[in-house]
Design a protein around this motif. Sequence first.
Motif, PDB file in Angstrom:
ATOM      1  N   ILE A 200       0.720  -1.629  -0.508  1.00 33.93           N
ATOM      2  CA  ILE A 200       0.399   0.376   0.102  1.00 33.93           C
ATOM      3  C   ILE A 200       0.648   0.958  -0.181  1.00 33.93           C
ATOM      4  CG2 ILE A 200      -2.067   1.500   1.316  1.00 33.93           C
ATOM      5  CD1 ILE A 200      -3.086  -1.110   0.157  1.00 33.93           C
ATOM      6  N   ASN A 201       0.034   2.446  -0.998  1.00 35.64           N
ATOM      7  CA  ASN A 201       1.717   3.264  -1.144  1.00 35.64           C
ATOM      8  C   ASN A 201       0.909   4.866  -1.162  1.00 35.64           C
ATOM      9  OD1 ASN A 201       4.205   5.284  -0.776  1.00 35.64           O
ATOM     10  ND2 ASN A 201       3.311   5.074  -2.989  1.00 35.64           N
ATOM     11  N   LEU A 202       0.459   5.837  -0.419  1.00 32.75           N
ATOM     12  CA  LEU A 202      -0.458   6.800  -0.239  1.00 32.75           C
ATOM     13  C   LEU A 202      -1.618   6.351  -0.967  1.00 32.75           C
ATOM     14  CD1 LEU A 202       1.734   8.989  -2.855  1.00 32.75           C
ATOM     15  CD2 LEU A 202       1.499   8.926  -0.555  1.00 32.75           C
ATOM     16  N   GLY A 203      -2.076   5.195   0.284  1.00 31.02           N
ATOM     17  CA  GLY A 203      -3.659   5.165   0.373  1.00 31.02           C
ATOM     18  C   GLY A 203      -4.100   4.167  -0.561  1.00 31.02           C
ATOM     19  N   SER A 204      -3.594   3.426  -1.835  1.00 33.59           N
ATOM     20  CA  SER A 204      -4.150   2.667  -3.012  1.00 33.59           C
ATOM     21  C   SER A 204      -3.013   1.467  -3.057  1.00 33.59           C
ATOM     22  CB  SER A 204      -3.530   3.736  -4.393  1.00 33.59           C
ATOM     23  OG  SER A 204      -4.394   4.557  -4.206  1.00 33.59           O
ATOM     24  N   VAL A 205      -3.793   0.266  -3.462  1.00 36.16           N
ATOM     25  CA  VAL A 205      -2.436  -0.828  -3.672  1.00 36.16           C
ATOM     26  C   VAL A 205      -1.201  -0.042  -4.838  1.00 36.16           C
ATOM     27  CG1 VAL A 205      -2.918  -3.218  -4.317  1.00 36.16           C
ATOM     28  CG2 VAL A 205      -4.467  -1.933  -2.845  1.00 36.16           C
ATOM     29  N   LEU A 206       0.087  -0.730  -4.115  1.00 32.96           N
ATOM     30  CA  LEU A 206       0.695  -0.327  -5.187  1.00 32.96           C
ATOM     31  C   LEU A 206       1.048  -1.385  -5.913  1.00 32.96           C
ATOM     32  CD1 LEU A 206       3.697   1.701  -6.529  1.00 32.96           C
ATOM     33  CD2 LEU A 206       4.210   0.772  -5.183  1.00 32.96           C
ATOM     34  N   ARG A 207       0.885  -2.950  -5.641  1.00 30.53           N
ATOM     35  CA  ARG A 207       1.454  -4.173  -6.206  1.00 30.53           C
ATOM     36  C   ARG A 207       0.842  -4.711  -4.783  1.00 30.53           C
ATOM     37  NH1 ARG A 207       2.732  -1.406  -9.477  1.00 30.53           N
ATOM     38  NH2 ARG A 207       5.052  -1.729 -11.161  1.00 30.53           N
ATOM     39  N   HIS A 208       0.273  -6.206  -5.464  1.00 34.18           N
ATOM     40  CA  HIS A 208       0.075  -7.429  -4.996  1.00 34.18           C
ATOM     41  C   HIS A 208       0.475  -8.553  -5.630  1.00 34.18           C
ATOM     42  CE1 HIS A 208      -3.125 -10.948  -4.747  1.00 34.18           C
ATOM     43  NE2 HIS A 208      -2.184 -10.926  -3.730  1.00 34.18           N
ATOM     44  N   GLY A 209       1.367  -9.419  -4.971  1.00 32.07           N
ATOM     45  CA  GLY A 209       1.999 -10.489  -6.159  1.00 32.07           C
ATOM     46  C   GLY A 209       2.453 -11.769  -4.745  1.00 32.07           C
ATOM     47  N   LEU A 210       3.668 -12.650  -5.406  1.00 34.75           N
ATOM     48  CA  LEU A 210       4.479 -12.923  -4.332  1.00 34.75           C
ATOM     49  C   LEU A 210       5.936 -12.553  -3.558  1.00 34.75           C
ATOM     50  CD1 LEU A 210       4.276 -16.331  -6.521  1.00 34.75           C
ATOM     51  CD2 LEU A 210       2.433 -16.241  -4.838  1.00 34.75           C
ATOM     52  N   PRO A 211       6.054 -12.836  -2.489  1.00 35.99           N
ATOM     53  CA  PRO A 211       7.349 -12.611  -2.158  1.00 35.99           C
ATOM     54  C   PRO A 211       7.754 -12.156  -2.623  1.00 35.99           C
ATOM     55  CG  PRO A 211       6.487 -13.994  -0.109  1.00 35.99           C
ATOM     56  CD  PRO A 211       5.218 -14.051  -2.034  1.00 35.99           C
ATOM     57  N   GLU A 212       8.532 -13.078  -3.776  1.00 35.79           N
ATOM     58  CA  GLU A 212       9.931 -12.825  -4.670  1.00 35.79           C
ATOM     59  C   GLU A 212       9.513 -11.573  -5.911  1.00 35.79           C
ATOM     60  OE1 GLU A 212       7.918 -16.204  -5.000  1.00 35.79           O
ATOM     61  OE2 GLU A 212       8.506 -16.192  -3.122  1.00 35.79           O
ATOM     62  N   ALA A 213       8.669 -12.218  -5.738  1.00 34.44           N
ATOM     63  CA  ALA A 213       8.118 -10.876  -7.229  1.00 34.44           C
ATOM     64  C   ALA A 213       7.787  -8.884  -6.090  1.00 34.44           C
ATOM     65  CB  ALA A 213       7.007 -11.154  -8.026  1.00 34.44           C
ATOM     66  N   ILE A 214       7.319  -9.477  -5.283  1.00 30.75           N
ATOM     67  CA  ILE A 214       7.986  -7.959  -5.115  1.00 30.75           C
ATOM     68  C   ILE A 214       9.000  -7.651  -3.849  1.00 30.75           C
ATOM     69  CG2 ILE A 214       6.874  -7.051  -2.805  1.00 30.75           C
ATOM     70  CD1 ILE A 214       4.497  -7.514  -4.650  1.00 30.75           C
ATOM     71  N   GLN A 215       9.194  -8.566  -3.423  1.00 28.06           N
ATOM     72  CA  GLN A 215      10.846  -8.007  -3.071  1.00 28.06           C
ATOM     73  C   GLN A 215      11.653  -7.565  -4.185  1.00 28.06           C
ATOM     74  OE1 GLN A 215      13.040 -11.555  -1.473  1.00 28.06           O
ATOM     75  NE2 GLN A 215      14.214  -9.902   0.499  1.00 28.06           N
ATOM     76  N   SER A 216      11.572  -7.315  -5.437  1.00 30.11           N
ATOM     77  CA  SER A 216      12.246  -7.323  -6.373  1.00 30.11           C
ATOM     78  C   SER A 216      11.560  -6.349  -7.097  1.00 30.11           C
ATOM     79  CB  SER A 216      12.967  -8.427  -7.098  1.00 30.11           C
ATOM     80  OG  SER A 216      11.766  -9.297  -8.179  1.00 30.11           O
ATOM     81  N   ASP A 217      10.471  -5.685  -7.390  1.00 24.85           N
ATOM     82  CA  ASP A 217       9.948  -5.206  -7.937  1.00 24.85           C
ATOM     83  C   ASP A 217      10.348  -3.702  -7.681  1.00 24.85           C
ATOM     84  OD1 ASP A 217       7.378  -2.739  -8.258  1.00 24.85           O
ATOM     85  OD2 ASP A 217       6.553  -4.432  -9.617  1.00 24.85           O
ATOM     86  N   PRO A 218      10.343  -2.806  -9.214  1.00 26.62           N
ATOM     87  CA  PRO A 218      11.233  -1.587  -8.522  1.00 26.62           C
ATOM     88  C   PRO A 218      10.611  -0.338  -8.455  1.00 26.62           C
ATOM     89  CG  PRO A 218      12.510  -2.321 -10.729  1.00 26.62           C
ATOM     90  CD  PRO A 218      10.422  -3.353 -10.542  1.00 26.62           C
ATOM     91  N   GLU A 219       9.178  -0.340  -8.178  1.00 24.54           N
ATOM     92  CA  GLU A 219       8.354   0.069  -8.005  1.00 24.54           C
ATOM     93  C   GLU A 219       8.392   0.194  -6.179  1.00 24.54           C
ATOM     94  OE1 GLU A 219       7.228   2.888  -8.946  1.00 24.54           O
ATOM     95  OE2 GLU A 219       7.907   2.490 -11.468  1.00 24.54           O
TER      96      GLU A 219
END
Length: 232
Positions: A200-219
Amino acid sequence: MNSGMILETKDLTIRFGGLTAINKVSTQIPEGKIVSIIGPNGAGKTTEQIARIGLSRTFQNIRVCTRMSVLDNVMISIQRVPSYNIFAALLRLPDVRRADKLAREQAMEYLRLLGIERYASAAAGSLPYGAQRRLEIARAIATKPKLLLLDEPAAGMNNEECSELVDLIRSIHKSQKLTIMLIEHHMDVVMNLSDEIYVINLGSVLRHGLPEAIQSDPEVIRAYLGERRRRD
Protein backbone atom coordinates in the motif's frame (compact mmCIF):
# COMPACT_ATOMS: atom_id res chain seq x y z
CA MET A 1 -17.24 -12.82 -1.75
CA ASN A 2 -15.40 -15.26 -4.00
CA SER A 3 -15.30 -18.92 -2.96
CA GLY A 4 -12.31 -19.67 -0.77
CA MET A 5 -11.86 -16.05 0.32
CA ILE A 6 -12.24 -15.31 4.02
CA LEU A 7 -12.05 -11.52 3.63
CA GLU A 8 -12.48 -9.37 0.55
CA THR A 9 -12.59 -5.62 -0.02
CA LYS A 10 -13.58 -4.01 -3.30
CA ASP A 11 -12.83 -0.38 -4.10
CA LEU A 12 -12.66 0.41 -0.38
CA THR A 13 -12.37 4.14 0.27
CA ILE A 14 -12.05 5.72 3.73
CA ARG A 15 -11.91 9.46 4.33
CA PHE A 16 -11.29 11.46 7.48
CA GLY A 17 -12.51 14.97 6.75
CA GLY A 18 -10.56 16.09 3.70
CA LEU A 19 -7.96 13.32 4.02
CA THR A 20 -8.34 10.15 1.96
CA ALA A 21 -6.63 7.40 4.00
CA ILE A 22 -7.69 4.56 1.70
CA ASN A 23 -8.51 5.10 -1.97
CA LYS A 24 -10.34 2.34 -3.89
CA VAL A 25 -8.38 -0.51 -2.33
CA SER A 26 -9.37 -4.04 -3.36
CA THR A 27 -7.90 -7.02 -1.49
CA GLN A 28 -8.59 -10.74 -1.20
CA ILE A 29 -7.48 -12.87 1.75
CA PRO A 30 -7.66 -16.59 0.82
CA GLU A 31 -8.69 -18.99 3.55
CA GLY A 32 -5.76 -20.71 5.24
CA LYS A 33 -3.09 -18.35 3.89
CA ILE A 34 -0.80 -15.75 5.44
CA VAL A 35 -1.22 -12.44 3.60
CA SER A 36 0.86 -9.39 4.49
CA ILE A 37 0.16 -5.71 3.95
CA ILE A 38 3.23 -3.49 3.83
CA GLY A 39 3.96 0.08 2.97
CA PRO A 40 5.60 3.29 4.19
CA ASN A 41 4.38 4.93 7.40
CA GLY A 42 1.18 6.81 6.68
CA ALA A 43 0.35 4.62 3.68
CA GLY A 44 -3.06 3.69 5.10
CA LYS A 45 -2.33 0.06 6.04
CA THR A 46 -3.97 0.05 9.46
CA THR A 47 -7.15 1.74 8.27
CA GLU A 48 -8.18 -1.52 6.59
CA GLN A 49 -8.65 -3.21 9.95
CA ILE A 50 -12.45 -2.90 10.11
CA ALA A 51 -13.80 -6.46 9.88
CA ARG A 52 -15.52 -7.67 13.02
CA ILE A 53 -17.28 -10.97 12.44
CA GLY A 54 -14.95 -13.91 12.95
CA LEU A 55 -11.88 -11.68 13.25
CA SER A 56 -9.51 -11.35 16.18
CA ARG A 57 -6.53 -9.05 16.34
CA THR A 58 -3.48 -7.83 18.18
CA PHE A 59 -2.34 -4.22 18.34
CA GLN A 60 0.89 -2.40 17.56
CA ASN A 61 0.79 -1.07 21.13
CA ILE A 62 0.30 -4.05 23.46
CA ARG A 63 -3.13 -4.23 25.09
CA VAL A 64 -3.44 -6.63 27.99
CA CYS A 65 -5.12 -6.33 31.42
CA THR A 66 -1.89 -5.52 33.24
CA ARG A 67 -3.14 -6.08 36.81
CA MET A 68 -4.83 -9.38 36.09
CA SER A 69 -2.95 -12.66 35.99
CA VAL A 70 -1.73 -14.01 32.67
CA LEU A 71 -4.12 -16.96 32.99
CA ASP A 72 -7.12 -14.71 33.72
CA ASN A 73 -6.26 -12.57 30.67
CA VAL A 74 -6.74 -15.57 28.42
CA MET A 75 -9.77 -16.90 30.32
CA ILE A 76 -11.56 -13.60 29.67
CA SER A 77 -11.22 -14.19 25.93
CA ILE A 78 -12.52 -17.75 26.24
CA GLN A 79 -15.48 -16.70 28.39
CA ARG A 80 -16.35 -13.54 26.45
CA VAL A 81 -19.85 -15.00 25.90
CA PRO A 82 -20.76 -16.81 29.18
CA SER A 83 -22.74 -20.02 28.94
CA TYR A 84 -24.58 -19.17 32.17
CA ASN A 85 -26.54 -16.22 33.59
CA ILE A 86 -25.56 -13.84 36.39
CA PHE A 87 -27.66 -15.66 39.00
CA ALA A 88 -25.91 -18.95 38.31
CA ALA A 89 -22.58 -17.14 38.57
CA LEU A 90 -23.47 -15.56 41.92
CA LEU A 91 -24.58 -18.91 43.33
CA ARG A 92 -21.57 -20.75 41.84
CA LEU A 93 -23.82 -23.52 40.54
CA PRO A 94 -22.22 -26.75 39.21
CA ASP A 95 -22.55 -25.61 35.58
CA VAL A 96 -20.58 -22.47 36.39
CA ARG A 97 -17.83 -24.41 38.15
CA ARG A 98 -17.56 -26.85 35.24
CA ALA A 99 -17.41 -23.99 32.71
CA ASP A 100 -14.71 -22.20 34.71
CA LYS A 101 -12.66 -25.40 35.02
CA LEU A 102 -12.86 -26.00 31.27
CA ALA A 103 -11.93 -22.38 30.51
CA ARG A 104 -8.94 -22.63 32.83
CA GLU A 105 -7.74 -25.81 31.13
CA GLN A 106 -8.18 -24.28 27.68
CA ALA A 107 -6.37 -21.09 28.73
CA MET A 108 -3.40 -23.13 29.95
CA GLU A 109 -3.30 -24.90 26.58
CA TYR A 110 -3.01 -21.54 24.82
CA LEU A 111 -0.30 -20.41 27.21
CA ARG A 112 1.63 -23.62 26.51
CA LEU A 113 1.19 -23.09 22.77
CA LEU A 114 2.70 -19.61 23.13
CA GLY A 115 5.46 -20.83 25.45
CA ILE A 116 4.46 -18.62 28.40
CA GLU A 117 2.77 -21.13 30.73
CA ARG A 118 5.39 -20.45 33.42
CA TYR A 119 3.91 -16.95 33.79
CA ALA A 120 0.33 -18.18 34.35
CA SER A 121 -0.04 -16.79 37.88
CA ALA A 122 2.00 -13.62 37.32
CA ALA A 123 0.45 -10.20 36.74
CA ALA A 124 0.39 -9.56 32.98
CA GLY A 125 2.06 -6.17 33.42
CA SER A 126 5.10 -7.78 35.07
CA LEU A 127 5.99 -9.88 32.00
CA PRO A 128 8.97 -9.07 29.76
CA TYR A 129 8.05 -7.27 26.55
CA GLY A 130 8.30 -10.34 24.32
CA ALA A 131 6.16 -12.42 26.69
CA GLN A 132 3.50 -9.71 26.72
CA ARG A 133 3.43 -9.89 22.92
CA ARG A 134 2.88 -13.64 23.17
CA LEU A 135 0.14 -13.14 25.75
CA GLU A 136 -1.67 -10.77 23.43
CA ILE A 137 -1.55 -13.37 20.66
CA ALA A 138 -2.81 -16.03 23.09
CA ARG A 139 -5.75 -13.79 23.99
CA ALA A 140 -6.52 -13.26 20.31
CA ILE A 141 -6.50 -16.93 19.28
CA ALA A 142 -8.48 -17.92 22.40
CA THR A 143 -11.54 -16.34 20.74
CA LYS A 144 -11.19 -19.01 18.02
CA PRO A 145 -11.30 -16.57 15.11
CA LYS A 146 -11.59 -17.41 11.43
CA LEU A 147 -9.11 -14.64 10.64
CA LEU A 148 -6.28 -13.46 12.90
CA LEU A 149 -5.03 -9.93 12.28
CA LEU A 150 -1.52 -9.23 13.57
CA ASP A 151 -0.67 -5.52 13.68
CA GLU A 152 3.14 -5.14 13.71
CA PRO A 153 3.80 -8.06 16.08
CA ALA A 154 7.58 -7.62 15.64
CA ALA A 155 7.56 -3.98 16.79
CA GLY A 156 10.42 -3.39 19.22
CA MET A 157 12.01 -6.80 18.66
CA ASN A 158 15.64 -7.54 17.77
CA ASN A 159 16.67 -9.94 14.99
CA GLU A 160 16.76 -13.00 17.25
CA GLU A 161 13.31 -12.20 18.66
CA CYS A 162 11.98 -11.67 15.13
CA SER A 163 13.27 -15.09 14.11
CA GLU A 164 11.53 -16.67 17.11
CA LEU A 165 8.35 -14.79 16.22
CA VAL A 166 8.41 -16.21 12.67
CA ASP A 167 8.64 -19.75 14.06
CA LEU A 168 5.84 -19.01 16.53
CA ILE A 169 3.46 -17.63 13.91
CA ARG A 170 4.16 -20.58 11.63
CA SER A 171 3.35 -22.95 14.49
CA ILE A 172 0.10 -21.13 15.33
CA HIS A 173 -0.90 -20.97 11.67
CA LYS A 174 -0.47 -24.73 11.33
CA SER A 175 -1.84 -25.94 14.68
CA GLN A 176 -4.86 -23.61 14.79
CA LYS A 177 -5.56 -23.77 11.02
CA LEU A 178 -5.83 -19.99 10.94
CA THR A 179 -5.95 -17.49 8.13
CA ILE A 180 -3.56 -14.69 9.09
CA MET A 181 -3.44 -11.09 7.92
CA LEU A 182 -0.10 -9.52 8.84
CA ILE A 183 0.73 -5.82 8.93
CA GLU A 184 4.44 -5.49 9.53
CA HIS A 185 7.51 -3.33 8.84
CA HIS A 186 10.18 -5.98 9.48
CA MET A 187 10.79 -7.27 5.97
CA ASP A 188 12.51 -10.47 7.10
CA VAL A 189 9.36 -11.39 9.03
CA VAL A 190 7.12 -10.52 6.08
CA MET A 191 9.18 -12.37 3.48
CA ASN A 192 9.61 -15.49 5.62
CA LEU A 193 5.92 -15.82 6.45
CA SER A 194 3.82 -14.51 3.59
CA ASP A 195 2.03 -16.45 0.88
CA GLU A 196 1.01 -13.14 -0.73
CA ILE A 197 1.84 -9.48 -0.12
CA TYR A 198 -0.09 -6.29 -0.77
CA VAL A 199 1.98 -3.11 -0.97
CA ILE A 200 0.00 0.00 0.00
CA ASN A 201 1.37 3.42 -0.94
CA LEU A 202 -0.41 6.76 -0.53
CA GLY A 203 -3.63 4.95 0.33
CA SER A 204 -3.74 2.76 -2.79
CA VAL A 205 -2.52 -0.72 -3.76
CA LEU A 206 0.83 -0.29 -5.48
CA ARG A 207 1.53 -3.99 -6.00
CA HIS A 208 0.10 -7.41 -5.09
CA GLY A 209 2.00 -10.63 -5.59
CA LEU A 210 4.28 -13.35 -4.29
CA PRO A 211 7.09 -12.38 -1.89
CA GLU A 212 9.85 -12.99 -4.47
CA ALA A 213 8.18 -10.68 -7.00
CA ILE A 214 7.46 -7.97 -4.44
CA GLN A 215 10.99 -8.02 -3.09
CA SER A 216 12.52 -7.33 -6.51
CA ASP A 217 9.88 -4.96 -7.89
CA PRO A 218 11.49 -1.59 -8.78
CA GLU A 219 8.39 0.42 -7.84
CA VAL A 220 8.17 -1.27 -4.44
CA ILE A 221 11.87 -0.68 -3.82
CA ARG A 222 11.48 2.99 -4.66
CA ALA A 223 8.31 3.46 -2.59
CA TYR A 224 9.14 1.37 0.44
CA LEU A 225 12.05 -1.04 0.52
CA GLY A 226 14.49 1.52 -0.85
CA GLU A 227 13.30 4.10 1.65
CA ARG A 228 13.98 1.71 4.52
CA ARG A 229 17.42 0.76 3.16
CA ARG A 230 18.39 4.44 2.97
CA ARG A 231 17.35 4.93 6.62
CA ASP A 232 19.28 1.83 7.65
